[in-house]
Scaffold this motif. Structure first.
Motif, PDB file in Angstrom:
ATOM      1  N   CYS A   1      17.789 -19.636 -46.982  1.00 49.30           N
ATOM      2  CA  CYS A   1      17.405 -20.958 -47.465  1.00 49.30           C
ATOM      3  C   CYS A   1      18.475 -21.440 -48.431  1.00 49.30           C
ATOM      4  O   CYS A   1      18.816 -20.734 -49.376  1.00 49.30           O
ATOM      5  CB  CYS A   1      16.044 -20.890 -48.168  1.00 49.30           C
ATOM      6  SG  CYS A   1      15.463 -22.479 -48.801  1.00 49.30           S
ATOM      7  N   GLY A   2      19.054 -22.609 -48.136  1.00 52.77           N
ATOM      8  CA  GLY A   2      19.983 -23.210 -49.078  1.00 52.77           C
ATOM      9  C   GLY A   2      21.393 -23.400 -48.576  1.00 52.77           C
ATOM     10  O   GLY A   2      22.177 -24.102 -49.207  1.00 52.77           O
ATOM     11  N   VAL A   3      21.767 -22.804 -47.426  1.00 52.49           N
ATOM     12  CA  VAL A   3      23.171 -22.908 -47.033  1.00 52.49           C
ATOM     13  C   VAL A   3      23.363 -23.417 -45.609  1.00 52.49           C
ATOM     14  O   VAL A   3      24.180 -24.299 -45.371  1.00 52.49           O
ATOM     15  CB  VAL A   3      23.906 -21.557 -47.252  1.00 52.49           C
ATOM     16  CG1 VAL A   3      23.336 -20.459 -46.392  1.00 52.49           C
ATOM     17  CG2 VAL A   3      25.392 -21.700 -46.999  1.00 52.49           C
ATOM     18  N   ASN A   4      22.643 -22.885 -44.638  1.00 55.00           N
ATOM     19  CA  ASN A   4      22.877 -23.260 -43.237  1.00 55.00           C
ATOM     20  C   ASN A   4      21.671 -23.963 -42.645  1.00 55.00           C
ATOM     21  O   ASN A   4      21.132 -23.561 -41.623  1.00 55.00           O
ATOM     22  CB  ASN A   4      23.209 -22.014 -42.400  1.00 55.00           C
ATOM     23  CG  ASN A   4      24.551 -21.420 -42.750  1.00 55.00           C
ATOM     24  OD1 ASN A   4      25.432 -22.136 -43.206  1.00 55.00           O
ATOM     25  ND2 ASN A   4      24.709 -20.137 -42.549  1.00 55.00           N
ATOM     26  N   GLU A   5      21.220 -25.051 -43.273  1.00 52.23           N
ATOM     27  CA  GLU A   5      20.041 -25.762 -42.774  1.00 52.23           C
ATOM     28  C   GLU A   5      20.317 -27.220 -42.438  1.00 52.23           C
ATOM     29  O   GLU A   5      19.389 -28.007 -42.302  1.00 52.23           O
ATOM     30  CB  GLU A   5      18.899 -25.704 -43.791  1.00 52.23           C
ATOM     31  CG  GLU A   5      18.220 -24.359 -43.882  1.00 52.23           C
ATOM     32  CD  GLU A   5      18.850 -23.485 -44.944  1.00 52.23           C
ATOM     33  OE1 GLU A   5      19.336 -24.025 -45.948  1.00 52.23           O
ATOM     34  OE2 GLU A   5      18.875 -22.262 -44.756  1.00 52.23           O
ATOM     35  N   THR A   6      21.580 -27.609 -42.341  1.00 54.72           N
ATOM     36  CA  THR A   6      21.896 -28.996 -42.021  1.00 54.72           C
ATOM     37  C   THR A   6      21.911 -29.165 -40.508  1.00 54.72           C
ATOM     38  O   THR A   6      22.846 -28.760 -39.840  1.00 54.72           O
ATOM     39  CB  THR A   6      23.260 -29.403 -42.612  1.00 54.72           C
ATOM     40  OG1 THR A   6      23.297 -29.033 -43.989  1.00 54.72           O
ATOM     41  CG2 THR A   6      23.467 -30.894 -42.505  1.00 54.72           C
TER      42      THR A   6
END
Length: 338
Positions: free
Chosen positions: A234-239
């Motif tokens: 959670c926080g880096v690869n969620e775009t």
């Protein structure tokens, strides 16, 4: 896919069934947030790459990472012996990456760090498809471990996502695979195959957010005769896409977004991890941690990797629930400015 960056200077985005052969970041059309084209120096400065290899068993836990942060090359390795609670830890920070080498080929390259009589090396071999960790320390510690992805059903998580206004991240994750090799150290000598050890692996690179934070969780083990691996963040690869998934006997099962509930000031207290789609409901009990803090002005990091045991349940759609009881794994809380 031969290259991640296309002829127009933009990355391929999405979740891929096979990884790109090369992360050709120098071909990226890198621009400022206002649209100004940036040159080779900016491309070098803002490109970051890291690789992680973890080993999990009831008798031995190992974590080893290498990172290329342009202004510094960083590496660490630790070994934890659950029966005794003893631990070996080493950290290395090399200015401008002197003494390091990083390949941009996720499945066919070598990354290593040398500092004095210490060596950390991660090899990615294409045929047979293997990942190998070699560690040699000046105190006599030696790790030689490898695992194979050469099984028809196994699919790594290969994902490319946009990051901030002008960047991207490529990540390639593996968990829930059997590991072979040996470890010699003051904690004892270990045959990884006899221990029934599992491995997991992370290869990530790109133009990440200049200031970022993430949580991550991973476990590997055996449940009711089936191999289980899990990778959540959670926080880096969620775009646009997420890397969240788990593997049952090598089959990749996708998971929606996840929530990490924990006390940041007391990271050794229990964590609760759940997914929006209801597939994941896990509790993590810490047994120890590896922690690093660095503040060099331009570069800063507050990193905690905590190892311990997971319990709870996974609910694959249309299938029987998968109970998780005291499986070893890792969680992570990281802030970084780079």
């Amino acid at each position: 896919m031969e290259r991640l960056i296309q002829d127009d200077g933009q990355p391929h985005y999405g979740i891929f069934t096979t990884p790109p052969k090369r992360i050709n970041y120098r071909d990226f059309d890198f621009r400022s947030p206002m649209g100004r084209r940036l040159g080779a120096l900016a491309k070098w400065r803002r490109f970051h790459q890291f690789q992680y290899f973890g080993l999990i068993s009831e008798q031995l836990i190992v974590g080893c990472a290498l990172a290329n942060l342009s202004l510094a090359g960083i590496g660490f390795v630790y070994l934890f012996h659950p029966p005794s609670g003893r631990m070996i830890e080493r950290q290395f920070k090399l200015p401008f990456g002197f003494g390091t080498h990083f390949s941009q080929q996720p499945d066919d390259g070598l990354c290593e760090l040398r500092s004095g009589r210490n060596l950390l090396r991660l090899e990615n071999r294409p045929s047979p498809k293997e990942k190998r960790l070699l560690v040699e320390l000046d105190d006599g510690t030696r790790i030689d471990a490898c695992f194979s992805e050469d099984e028809p059903r196994f699919q790594p998580m290969c994902i490319s996502t946009p990051a901030a206004v002008n960047g991207w991240v490529y990540a390639q994750k593996v968990a829930g695979v059997r590991c072979a090799g040996e470890v010699r150290s003051s904690l004892g000598d270990f045959d990884l195959q006899r221990l029934g050890a599992f491995a997991h692996h992370d290869w990530s690179a790109g133009y990440m957010r200049p200031e970022t934070h993430w949580n991550w969780a991973c476990l590997s083990g055996q449940v009711a005769g089936r191999r289980l691996g899990l990778n959540l963040s959670c926080g880096v690869n969620e775009t646009s896409y997420t890397e969240n998934c788990y593997w049952l006997d090598g089959e990749l099962l996708k998971v929606d977004t996840v929530r990490f509930a924990f006390d940041r000031q007391r990271p050794l207290h229990p964590w609760c991890i759940s997914s929006q789609d209801g597939q994941v409901a896990l509790r993590f009990e810490a047994r120890g941690q590896h922690q690093e803090r660095m503040n060099l002005g331009i570069l800063a990091s507050n990193f905690k990797q905590i190892f311990g045991q997971f319990s709870g349940v996974l609910r694959p759609p249309g299938r029987d629930e998968v109970p998780v009881a005291n499986l070893w794994g890792f969680v992570e809380d990281q802030y970084v400015r780079w």
